[in-house]
Design a protein around this motif. Sequence first.
Motif, mmCIF file in Angstrom:
data_model
loop_
_atom_site.group_PDB
_atom_site.id
_atom_site.type_symbol
_atom_site.label_atom_id
_atom_site.label_comp_id
_atom_site.label_asym_id
_atom_site.label_seq_id
_atom_site.Cartn_x
_atom_site.Cartn_y
_atom_site.Cartn_z
ATOM 1 N N GLU D 21 -9.552 -2.863 -10.042
ATOM 2 C CA GLU D 21 -9.318 -2.695 -8.600
ATOM 3 C C GLU D 21 -7.982 -3.309 -8.154
ATOM 4 O O GLU D 21 -7.615 -3.203 -6.996
ATOM 5 N N ARG D 23 -4.129 -3.579 -7.571
ATOM 6 C CA ARG D 23 -3.006 -2.642 -7.425
ATOM 7 C C ARG D 23 -1.761 -3.412 -7.024
ATOM 8 O O ARG D 23 -1.737 -4.032 -5.964
ATOM 9 N N ALA D 56 -5.158 -7.892 0.929
ATOM 10 C CA ALA D 56 -5.343 -7.513 -0.466
ATOM 11 C C ALA D 56 -6.637 -8.109 -1.011
ATOM 12 O O ALA D 56 -7.242 -7.577 -1.928
ATOM 13 N N THR D 57 -7.050 -9.202 -0.414
ATOM 14 C CA THR D 57 -8.207 -9.936 -0.918
ATOM 15 C C THR D 57 -9.428 -9.727 -0.035
ATOM 16 O O THR D 57 -9.358 -9.094 1.015
ATOM 17 N N LEU D 106 -1.029 -4.985 -3.399
ATOM 18 C CA LEU D 106 -1.640 -4.229 -2.302
ATOM 19 C C LEU D 106 -3.143 -4.482 -2.269
ATOM 20 O O LEU D 106 -3.765 -4.482 -1.218
ATOM 21 N N GLN D 107 -3.719 -4.682 -3.446
ATOM 22 C CA GLN D 107 -5.148 -4.985 -3.551
ATOM 23 C C GLN D 107 -5.340 -5.894 -4.757
ATOM 24 O O GLN D 107 -4.712 -5.692 -5.794
ATOM 25 N N ALA D 108 -6.179 -6.910 -4.600
ATOM 26 C CA ALA D 108 -6.314 -7.926 -5.641
ATOM 27 C C ALA D 108 -7.739 -8.008 -6.149
ATOM 28 O O ALA D 108 -8.684 -8.067 -5.363
ATOM 29 N N TRP E 7 -8.119 3.643 2.025
ATOM 30 C CA TRP E 7 -7.261 3.475 0.837
ATOM 31 C C TRP E 7 -7.524 2.116 0.185
ATOM 32 O O TRP E 7 -7.292 1.930 -0.996
ATOM 33 N N LEU E 8 -8.014 1.166 0.965
ATOM 34 C CA LEU E 8 -8.297 -0.170 0.443
ATOM 35 C C LEU E 8 -9.798 -0.395 0.310
ATOM 36 O O LEU E 8 -10.586 0.181 1.050
ATOM 37 N N ARG E 9 -10.149 -1.247 -0.604
ATOM 38 C CA ARG E 9 -11.551 -1.484 -0.897
ATOM 39 C C ARG E 9 -12.152 -2.626 -0.082
ATOM 40 O O ARG E 9 -13.301 -2.566 0.323
ATOM 41 N N HIS E 10 -11.361 -3.689 0.138
ATOM 42 C CA HIS E 10 -11.952 -4.858 0.791
ATOM 43 C C HIS E 10 -11.990 -4.735 2.321
ATOM 44 O O HIS E 10 -12.908 -5.242 2.956
ATOM 45 N N LEU E 25 0.720 1.281 5.239
ATOM 46 C CA LEU E 25 -0.649 0.941 4.875
ATOM 47 C C LEU E 25 -1.250 0.105 6.006
ATOM 48 O O LEU E 25 -0.735 -0.959 6.328
ATOM 49 N N LEU E 106 5.290 0.475 3.375
ATOM 50 C CA LEU E 106 5.587 0.497 1.940
ATOM 51 C C LEU E 106 6.891 1.249 1.693
ATOM 52 O O LEU E 106 7.634 0.942 0.766
#
Lengths: 225, 225, 225, 225, 225, 225
Positions: D21, D23, D56-57, D106-108, E7-10, E25, E106
């Motif tokens: 996950e 990025r 990101a977190t 961008l994502q951690a 686009w982001l998971r968290h 973003l 970005l």
Amino acid sequence: MNITRNWLRHAEGSALIEFGETRVLCAATVEDGVPRWRRGTGEGWVTAEYAMLPRATDTRGTRESVKGKIGGRTHEISRLIGRSLRAVVDFKAMGEHTITLDCDVLQADGGTRTAAITGAYVALSDAVKYLRKRRNLKNNPLTGSVAAISVGVVQGKPRLDLNYLEDSVAETDMNVVVTGTGEFIEVQGTAEGAPFDRALLDSLLDLAVGGCAELTEIQKKALAG
Amino acid sequence: MNITRNWLRHAEGSALIEFGETRVLCAATVEDGVPRWRRGTGEGWVTAEYAMLPRATDTRGTRESVKGKIGGRTHEISRLIGRSLRAVVDFKAMGEHTITLDCDVLQADGGTRTAAITGAYVALSDAVKYLRKRRNLKNNPLTGSVAAISVGVVQGKPRLDLNYLEDSVAETDMNVVVTGTGEFIEVQGTAEGAPFDRALLDSLLDLAVGGCAELTEIQKKALAG
Amino acid sequence: MNITRNWLRHAEGSALIEFGETRVLCAATVEDGVPRWRRGTGEGWVTAEYAMLPRATDTRGTRESVKGKIGGRTHEISRLIGRSLRAVVDFKAMGEHTITLDCDVLQADGGTRTAAITGAYVALSDAVKYLRKRRNLKNNPLTGSVAAISVGVVQGKPRLDLNYLEDSVAETDMNVVVTGTGEFIEVQGTAEGAPFDRALLDSLLDLAVGGCAELTEIQKKALAG
Amino acid sequence: MNITRNWLRHAEGSALIEFGETRVLCAATVEDGVPRWRRGTGEGWVTAEYAMLPRATDTRGTRESVKGKIGGRTHEISRLIGRSLRAVVDFKAMGEHTITLDCDVLQADGGTRTAAITGAYVALSDAVKYLRKRRNLKNNPLTGSVAAISVGVVQGKPRLDLNYLEDSVAETDMNVVVTGTGEFIEVQGTAEGAPFDRALLDSLLDLAVGGCAELTEIQKKALAG
Amino acid sequence: MNITRNWLRHAEGSALIEFGETRVLCAATVEDGVPRWRRGTGEGWVTAEYAMLPRATDTRGTRESVKGKIGGRTHEISRLIGRSLRAVVDFKAMGEHTITLDCDVLQADGGTRTAAITGAYVALSDAVKYLRKRRNLKNNPLTGSVAAISVGVVQGKPRLDLNYLEDSVAETDMNVVVTGTGEFIEVQGTAEGAPFDRALLDSLLDLAVGGCAELTEIQKKALAG
Amino acid sequence: MNITRNWLRHAEGSALIEFGETRVLCAATVEDGVPRWRRGTGEGWVTAEYAMLPRATDTRGTRESVKGKIGGRTHEISRLIGRSLRAVVDFKAMGEHTITLDCDVLQADGGTRTAAITGAYVALSDAVKYLRKRRNLKNNPLTGSVAAISVGVVQGKPRLDLNYLEDSVAETDMNVVVTGTGEFIEVQGTAEGAPFDRALLDSLLDLAVGGCAELTEIQKKALAG
């Protein structure tokens, strides 16, 4: 020398002081509470912040807010003003309130720090009256008055209240803060050129005490007005 | 009072000065060139930076590097040290070189600013010797020596060189910087409690001049060693 | 290698460690309470701050307080010291107290970060004793000892504890933090010039473990003194 | 593991690297000239800046631009990335040009620093090609390739490329930077819980070298595409 | 124009918006509580932070975290985004929760602030849904939708959504923020070259309202997806 | 509305503008040279800095120099003033000189940014005269005049020049910057409460253009005086 009391509308006390071409706007703010380290003591606090508008001087200075930090000279003068005013305040009588004196130099031509102290006393005096009335304080938190003057030696001769041109060539520079009863609160003498001897120091102190007595009269008139 | 000369290996001059429990490490750095505003004048410059290690004091203080800004007290003392040393320097004789005095308080127990000035003079003296030799200077840039002491009033009595406990209860606090020939470079007297009168001011000055004369002797011995 | 325990008077633990010409002053401060994110856990905390006096090095560096920010190298080393010491601390046994290790380099000649860790352990050890006694802690918060050394490759040969001149030409540079029983807490190896192979890595680790064993003995003597 | 080359339009080299996950967007900028301390040497420079978007977190972090300072972790990782890439660069062949690698997370989800190194190599590689062509460089400034991976011990077992959840419970955490030919550039192992012994260190190194070999293949494919 | 939702998971809401070569973003974070000045009012808060990656633009910009301060342009745009979104939020219905919109550019090719507003609305919309469900809110905190577009005059002709090249030569530049029902939230028109008259202002507003209606449709599709 | 020209002695142009209880001191500084990015173009530059004294307002604000950073509002207004004045300046005619407008709010009661623009034009006008004479410029760098006013909707009715109390309840707030010939330089309208429609926007613009025409007359009188 001219003091315009209540130059500002919002502040609890204010004075525009003019000393030759020097103009300092002094504003006193009364707030409830005291800094963290003083809480719970039942005592008040008085503090000061000094600053100069960028074009107060002959060439434009960079704003300290733009630099992101306060310079040593600004810090030093702010501390001097605060210390000088605290010397005539009874913190117990004040209760846990804070009075902040903002001294902003609109135009500078020498002697800004001593003008600031002299004007700030007038603003403080009105702020204390406001606080006393508003919070119904029994005792007067003000124990005396404060005035300050700069003296120096130009071409070998002691001189009162130097303007900028004289100041820049002064051999010795002294700032003296005196109470309305003629006692010392602060004495700061610096040899700019050659070291000075005791006799010269004595004559500068005499000169300063006399000058402050005159300033005390002008403050009284302003506050009576 | 103890001065260990050349405590550091890299600096062009250095001294560890111990005054009671107070310990200040003074290092002098010689560099070619002067600040921008002085370039092309053919004259040198002397400046100082004062700082305190976080655990120099009884309770740990936050580092100024961590706060991201230098406090007012630090600025004020750095400026005082620089001004005091410059009073015995002939900038023309120095040529366009800069000497920086770093005064770092390793342990504090009152009187750190006056200890710093007294120790910094020793470091400066060695740095000037180094510079003279290295750059083959004709005239001695040092025109005299400097020592400093703090005096105060504790329980109504004038006292020499207060330690921290005494300092915190002093009614009046005065820092005096004196040349080796007994003239004044700087006089800073502050009423911490009640304002003070001329007689008290006079007796504090007497005391300080006497104390500085002793410090001058100790400096001479250290430099002769 | 020399360790002077209790070099400072105010700190709850302190050590001046000398490693060749390198001198680091380590001071441990014990405070009640822990950082916000750890409150209510019943566990303590140990942290460190590393810094260098401006003239510790051959040419004078600008103070980080004057720059207004802490550099990457300082941050990195402070974090390494803190991490290394925390590896031998039982936070439960400590209770909600914080110990801060200030490691100030007075003079630098290579290996300052490993000297700081080795000296900080001595200061920590005394601070933990102080805390245990003062707060009547049942279990010993210290679970072991820590020492650190730098090893490197100079002209193709593995070398122990490089000084500054050697360090600057080292092809590989490795800092190793080891417990008193010879286990690893931190291994940081960096190819300064060419990448290194497994055989070289192995010989550097052997060298480091041996060096740390000697340091452990010196720490023991200092703490027994 | 996925690398999208040339994700950005303006940069001279860029790669979006996805590792689980995680990025990281890596952008390489080529500029004429080198930092002041390197001018006139005829040699180039490579540097890196790492940062994380606030969200990101899992929980939002405060921006470092808002705090007004860069944290220790950010500094440490930026320095690691720069050092790792410099190990495969021939600065003489580069001439006085600077390549800056911006690695923005961008994502951690664990392993952001090793992902950043691995992706930054791809961006660097394209930037070097651009520079060679544009400035007509005779020799290839790239002397090899770099990949990095994190390994750790979870519940007693060595594990490759931990994600965030595993990372937070890892007993030992190691970041290893390896060249395309399997030699070490950087080895950073930290005991998070208990100190680790030589056998464990050895097995972690074996694991890391194997993992980096796979990453090297993925980099080659991306650069061939 | 393209919007990739989630686009982001968290993040509780997110969108990658692409407008020509511009890519922003947008991430929405839901947190309990409100800023200090709003506590106890029972009302929520929505705020935004805008930033640009260093290599989003044609030449690399210095990071604001490295400079240690946020520039005027960044501040101005962050405030505009926050204000625009707050215009369609019912703070009473939200309860004391805060939603923060992070808009990170970005890649930039003109119109980043209006792209950020348009994308942030999509992220906000999802975050509000999340908050409503999670905290069981009775009324919908969203009272409408928001889209924004930039219009300008290039070679005397009004033009929609300028890219960077056009933007830099535009004689007048206007950013318009419009609700889904075609009412104005913000109108910012600036004469870059010559002052503009009422007729031109009117035609730019017409163009903008039409453009925003199209953006509103694209937002609807993205949110329906 | 009152403008006192030449309120300051050192500045090349200055004006104290009073708008109800609002008082802004505007000082223009002429300097040789231009910012780095403009050097060698033969063109001049005009820039502005806005600030507020801490007690200009009803409750005291913290100084931005003390906070160590400039707030978003200050940045935004400084940029607006600079942009507005630049719209009536012919940079070619100026040659490589910079004029800086310092607008310091001594007392605030609404409309400080528009008062600042209106007063700054008067100071700029005198500074341009000074520059023309001093540097013997052939063409007049001033191509027109600028005035600014704020309009708003209070209780559904469009209103001119709101004071602070009205401003804080305004449903829509608009700042309009207009040339002496009635053309627009800047239009900034913000829905504070409900979004606004085209008809309302039109009536606010009409009102603003009329108000600015009156201000233009007052400027002319001040400059003729």
